[in-house]
Design a protein around this motif. Sequence first.
Motif: not given
Length: 228
Positions: A126-154
């Motif tokens: 599954l990981g191979a298909q997602l990476l090669i077909e769609y370029g999806l290297k890292k899935r977005t987790t809630p931690d990542i979503a909140w971290h990037e959002s707080v970082q952008a606001g700051v």
Amino acid sequence: MRFPVPHWRNAAPGEVRTWITDINDGIITVAGMELGLVGAQVPQQTAYAVISINALVGALAVFGVKLGERYADREAEADLIRQESDRLALSPDDEKAELIAWFEERGVCPSTARGVADELAAGDALGAQLLIEYGLKKRTTPDIAWHESVQAGVAFLLGAALPVLATILTPWDTHVIWTVAVAATSLTTTSFILSRRGHSNTRATIARSLIVGLSTITISYFLGDLLL
């Protein structure tokens, strides 16, 4: 909630560009608002209140927009993963053939391409298909979503604080000069950092930022003078 905190020195060029863009947005937005108020001849205390509110609301808006974007990305990724999982369950050979074809199109000989595809399918198909077909290297987790959002606001708030301080801490009769000077200096500094860490042309990056930033705040002044 535990936020992953990437070190500045190890940040990818794309991350650096995002941070600097948010900081520059804060500088230009608040400096433009401040000059627009000057053009409109708004009283001193009112101007202080408006630009301070503008800085805080702008940071919250950037945070909210980024959080919505990242959660939308997470939902899209989840749907994509479900679809790809179904395909792998129904037709694993067809999915493996796609991997083989992908490698062959890039010059890998058929036997090697098949061997790599077999190993990938045996490990994380599954990981191979997602990476090669769609370029999806890292899935977005809630931690990542909140971290990037707080970082952008700051980041926006840090940029916005510069023209706010330039306005409040300098004499009222010279604060326009100080605001423009601080905005120009800040944009030059952030653009220099961006060019060095983001691997772009230094002179061109600085020139673009100054042209866009100073043009925007100048237009804001004349709009304030014209509309109010």
